[in-house]
Design a protein around this motif. Structure first.
Motif, PDB file in Angstrom:
ATOM      1  N   LYS A   3       0.588  -1.223  -0.050  1.00  0.00           N
ATOM      2  CA  LYS A   3       0.343   0.170  -0.196  1.00  0.00           C
ATOM      3  C   LYS A   3       0.748   1.518  -0.094  1.00  0.00           C
ATOM      4  O   LYS A   3       1.532   1.195   0.719  1.00  0.00           O
ATOM      5  N   LYS A   4       0.619   2.361  -1.021  1.00  0.00           N
ATOM      6  CA  LYS A   4       1.125   3.468  -0.495  1.00  0.00           C
ATOM      7  C   LYS A   4       0.157   4.184  -0.373  1.00  0.00           C
ATOM      8  O   LYS A   4      -0.941   4.356  -0.659  1.00  0.00           O
ATOM      9  N   THR A   5       0.890   4.769   0.948  1.00  0.00           N
ATOM     10  CA  THR A   5       0.454   6.202   1.867  1.00  0.00           C
ATOM     11  C   THR A   5       1.127   7.765   1.451  1.00  0.00           C
ATOM     12  O   THR A   5       2.079   7.504   1.480  1.00  0.00           O
ATOM     13  N   ASN A   6      -0.428   8.251   1.351  1.00  0.00           N
ATOM     14  CA  ASN A   6       0.909  10.098   1.756  1.00  0.00           C
ATOM     15  C   ASN A   6       1.007  10.479   3.235  1.00  0.00           C
ATOM     16  O   ASN A   6      -0.248  10.795   4.091  1.00  0.00           O
ATOM     17  N   GLU A   7       2.146  10.292   4.116  1.00  0.00           N
ATOM     18  CA  GLU A   7       2.178  10.354   5.526  1.00  0.00           C
ATOM     19  C   GLU A   7       3.099  11.596   5.718  1.00  0.00           C
ATOM     20  O   GLU A   7       4.285  11.566   4.525  1.00  0.00           O
ATOM     21  N   ARG A   8       2.266  12.248   7.000  1.00  0.00           N
ATOM     22  CA  ARG A   8       3.833  13.178   7.080  1.00  0.00           C
ATOM     23  C   ARG A   8       4.977  12.631   7.621  1.00  0.00           C
ATOM     24  O   ARG A   8       5.049  11.597   8.010  1.00  0.00           O
ATOM     25  N   PRO A   9       6.446  13.502   7.613  1.00  0.00           N
ATOM     26  CA  PRO A   9       6.909  12.758   8.371  1.00  0.00           C
ATOM     27  C   PRO A   9       7.121  12.502   9.430  1.00  0.00           C
ATOM     28  O   PRO A   9       6.603  13.292  10.257  1.00  0.00           O
ATOM     29  N   ILE A  10       8.338  11.419  10.649  1.00  0.00           N
ATOM     30  CA  ILE A  10       7.714  11.382  11.642  1.00  0.00           C
ATOM     31  C   ILE A  10       9.631  11.928  12.447  1.00  0.00           C
ATOM     32  O   ILE A  10      10.335  11.570  11.122  1.00  0.00           O
ATOM     33  N   PHE A  11       9.385  11.985  13.251  1.00  0.00           N
ATOM     34  CA  PHE A  11      10.698  12.128  13.568  1.00  0.00           C
ATOM     35  C   PHE A  11      11.444  11.331  13.971  1.00  0.00           C
ATOM     36  O   PHE A  11      11.051   9.990  15.284  1.00  0.00           O
ATOM     37  N   PRO A  12      12.890  10.968  13.794  1.00  0.00           N
ATOM     38  CA  PRO A  12      13.744   9.750  13.918  1.00  0.00           C
ATOM     39  C   PRO A  12      13.900   9.520  15.393  1.00  0.00           C
ATOM     40  O   PRO A  12      14.830   9.983  15.487  1.00  0.00           O
ATOM     41  N   PHE A  13      13.250   8.199  15.358  1.00  0.00           N
ATOM     42  CA  PHE A  13      13.428   7.265  17.181  1.00  0.00           C
ATOM     43  C   PHE A  13      15.082   7.917  17.851  1.00  0.00           C
ATOM     44  O   PHE A  13      15.000   7.909  18.807  1.00  0.00           O
ATOM     45  N   THR A  14      15.912   7.043  16.051  1.00  0.00           N
ATOM     46  CA  THR A  14      16.991   7.479  17.413  1.00  0.00           C
ATOM     47  C   THR A  14      17.696   8.936  17.362  1.00  0.00           C
ATOM     48  O   THR A  14      18.972   8.939  17.601  1.00  0.00           O
ATOM     49  N   SER A  15      17.402   9.970  17.045  1.00  0.00           N
ATOM     50  CA  SER A  15      17.560  11.219  16.855  1.00  0.00           C
ATOM     51  C   SER A  15      17.323  11.849  18.186  1.00  0.00           C
ATOM     52  O   SER A  15      17.594  12.928  18.156  1.00  0.00           O
ATOM     53  N   ILE A  16      16.054  10.917  19.198  1.00  0.00           N
ATOM     54  CA  ILE A  16      16.455  11.716  20.910  1.00  0.00           C
ATOM     55  C   ILE A  16      16.359  11.649  21.190  1.00  0.00           C
ATOM     56  O   ILE A  16      17.348  10.412  21.210  1.00  0.00           O
ATOM     57  N   VAL A  17      17.174  13.103  22.199  1.00  0.00           N
ATOM     58  CA  VAL A  17      18.323  12.653  23.017  1.00  0.00           C
ATOM     59  C   VAL A  17      18.183  12.890  24.226  1.00  0.00           C
ATOM     60  O   VAL A  17      16.467  13.416  24.904  1.00  0.00           O
ATOM     61  N   GLY A  18      18.840  13.049  25.498  1.00  0.00           N
ATOM     62  CA  GLY A  18      18.675  12.582  26.951  1.00  0.00           C
ATOM     63  C   GLY A  18      18.628  11.584  27.149  1.00  0.00           C
ATOM     64  O   GLY A  18      18.303  11.007  26.930  1.00  0.00           O
ATOM     65  N   GLN A  19      18.953  12.050  28.740  1.00  0.00           N
ATOM     66  CA  GLN A  19      19.226  10.527  29.600  1.00  0.00           C
ATOM     67  C   GLN A  19      17.775   9.751  30.141  1.00  0.00           C
ATOM     68  O   GLN A  19      18.107   8.271  30.243  1.00  0.00           O
ATOM     69  N   GLU A 219      19.694  20.701  32.469  1.00  0.00           N
ATOM     70  CA  GLU A 219      20.859  20.505  31.323  1.00  0.00           C
ATOM     71  C   GLU A 219      21.202  21.502  30.690  1.00  0.00           C
ATOM     72  O   GLU A 219      20.070  21.169  29.592  1.00  0.00           O
ATOM     73  N   PRO A 220      21.517  22.503  30.398  1.00  0.00           N
ATOM     74  CA  PRO A 220      21.238  23.910  29.326  1.00  0.00           C
ATOM     75  C   PRO A 220      21.438  23.303  28.149  1.00  0.00           C
ATOM     76  O   PRO A 220      20.386  23.517  27.013  1.00  0.00           O
ATOM     77  N   ASN A 221      22.791  22.725  27.948  1.00  0.00           N
ATOM     78  CA  ASN A 221      22.933  21.905  27.368  1.00  0.00           C
ATOM     79  C   ASN A 221      22.322  21.230  26.649  1.00  0.00           C
ATOM     80  O   ASN A 221      22.583  20.996  24.366  1.00  0.00           O
ATOM     81  N   LEU A 222      21.868  20.129  27.340  1.00  0.00           N
ATOM     82  CA  LEU A 222      20.604  19.083  26.178  1.00  0.00           C
ATOM     83  C   LEU A 222      19.385  20.014  25.761  1.00  0.00           C
ATOM     84  O   LEU A 222      18.938  19.191  24.728  1.00  0.00           O
ATOM     85  N   VAL A 227      16.147  21.227  21.018  1.00  0.00           N
ATOM     86  CA  VAL A 227      15.538  22.315  20.719  1.00  0.00           C
ATOM     87  C   VAL A 227      16.076  22.919  18.972  1.00  0.00           C
ATOM     88  O   VAL A 227      15.185  22.680  18.306  1.00  0.00           O
ATOM     89  N   GLN A 228      17.661  22.500  18.651  1.00  0.00           N
ATOM     90  CA  GLN A 228      18.194  22.534  17.737  1.00  0.00           C
ATOM     91  C   GLN A 228      17.601  21.697  16.578  1.00  0.00           C
ATOM     92  O   GLN A 228      17.909  21.499  15.402  1.00  0.00           O
ATOM     93  N   GLN A 229      17.587  20.141  17.226  1.00  0.00           N
ATOM     94  CA  GLN A 229      17.032  19.058  16.278  1.00  0.00           C
ATOM     95  C   GLN A 229      15.749  19.501  15.620  1.00  0.00           C
ATOM     96  O   GLN A 229      15.258  19.473  14.915  1.00  0.00           O
TER      97      GLN A 229
END
Length: 351
Positions: A3-19, A219-222, A227-229
């Protein structure tokens, strides 16, 4: 064919940061490897990315094969995961077409009625035509996929009970005026909510396999990195996703391999005995805590490509599996995990 669907982009799981994200991500991954763990409840402050990470999870799941035009995502090879309509076609030797679709993820809206969730029976049509006229609900759509309930702690207790029953049994039964319809509803149940708006009753909370609690990053840096991501993703989602494609593919491969190897994972009797000792000494009701902890530890060993569960595996998952089972009073707050970890170290003599 797929099936082909027009889906909105999803934020990648591996890009999510923080302990803090490590435990949230781990609880989701382990449930994907072994859905019998029983789902996960994610509680956290507003704006901590609970919905983002859950929606990112579906991209880690391999596509599934289904019978075309089947409303229940019926598995073409497993009769236990087929609808009555699909079984009837096979019984009558009708030709069925098999297609591949993305693993379904269904969002349950907060104001959903029981009919919308479970499905409805057209009584008039059933009586006049003598057929079981059934309009499937969200549980049918979620079969063989993920059912996500945001603000699950604000959902009616009866509806939460229905979801948990279906998630545990893998079936949904709808009964109206003496007519009964049953269909497969095997899904991973993921709930999220804000603890400021109240917790689920202990009896319902206990039925979620795992419980992850997320606090706002200090932590401000995280915070800046997050926010940048997000800004980079919103500016060019396609380019951002491509940047993480290799990491995503590696994680998908690990999950697929872990699923295949899960049946080969062993856990020593002495470790099982110590898990039960911890549950007993923490006064955990029932045996769910024992079973979920051993299942989660096996899934972790499979994820890390090992064949045997170690005490370290238990230490990693036991707080996620037990912390929400210690609360006896609905007004009592959920243990942060310290109580569980302290007891673990005593029983396992672990430093």
């Amino acid at each position: 064919m797929s099936k082909k669907t027009n889906e909105r982009p999803i934020f990648p799981f591996t890009s999510i940061v923080g302990q803090e994200e490590i435990f949230k991500k781990l609880s989701l991954i382990l449930n994907v490897i072994d859905p019998k763990i029983g789902g996960v409840m994610i509680m956290g402050d507003r704006g901590t990315g609970k919905s983002t990470i859950v929606r990112a999870l579906v991209d880690l799941l391999p596509p599934i094969e289904v019978i075309e035009n089947d409303l229940y995502n019926s598995d073409p090879y497993d009769k236990e995961l087929m609808s009555d309509e699909a079984l009837e076609k096979i019984k009558n030797n009708e030709k069925i077409s098999i297609i591949q679709i993305k693993t379904p993820m269904v969002d349950l809206p907060l104001g959903a009625t029981e009919d919308r969730v479970c499905g409805t029976i057209d009584i008039e049509k059933a009586i006049s035509e003598g057929k079981k006229a059934f309009e499937p609900g969200l549980l049918a759509q979620a079969n063989r996929g993920i059912l996500y309930v945001d603000e699950v702690n604000l959902l009616d207790d009866h509806l939460v009970d229905v979801l948990l029953d279906s998630a545990a049994s893998g079936w949904n039964t709808v009964e109206r005026e003496g007519i009964s319809i049953c269909h497969p509803a095997k899904f991973i149940l993921i709930g999220s909510g804000n603890p400021e708006e109240g917790e689920l009753r202990p009896q319902l909370l206990d039925r979620f396999g795992m419980h992850a609690q997320i606090k706002t990053l200090k932590e401000p840096n995280l915070r800046v990195k997050i926010v940048q991501q997000r800004e980079l993703f919103e500016r060019n989602p396609k380019e951002f996703n491509l940047k993480y494609q290799d990491e995503q593919n590696k994680l998908i491969e690990k999950i697929v391999t872990a699923r295949k190897n899960l049946k080969n994972i062993t856990i020593k009797y002495e470790i099982l005995e110590k898990i039960s000792q911890i549950c007993s000494e923490l006064n955990v009701d029932g045996l769910r805590g024992d079973m979920v902890t051993s299942r989660a530890a096996k899934a972790l060993a499979a994820f890390e490509n090992r064949l045997e569960v170690t005490p370290k595996d238990i230490f990693t998952v036991i707080s996620l599996c037990l912390r929400h089972r210690l609360r006896k009073d609905p007004l009592q707050s959920i243990d942060s995990g310290v109580q569980v970890q302290t007891k673990f170290k005593q029983v396992f003599n672990y430093n």
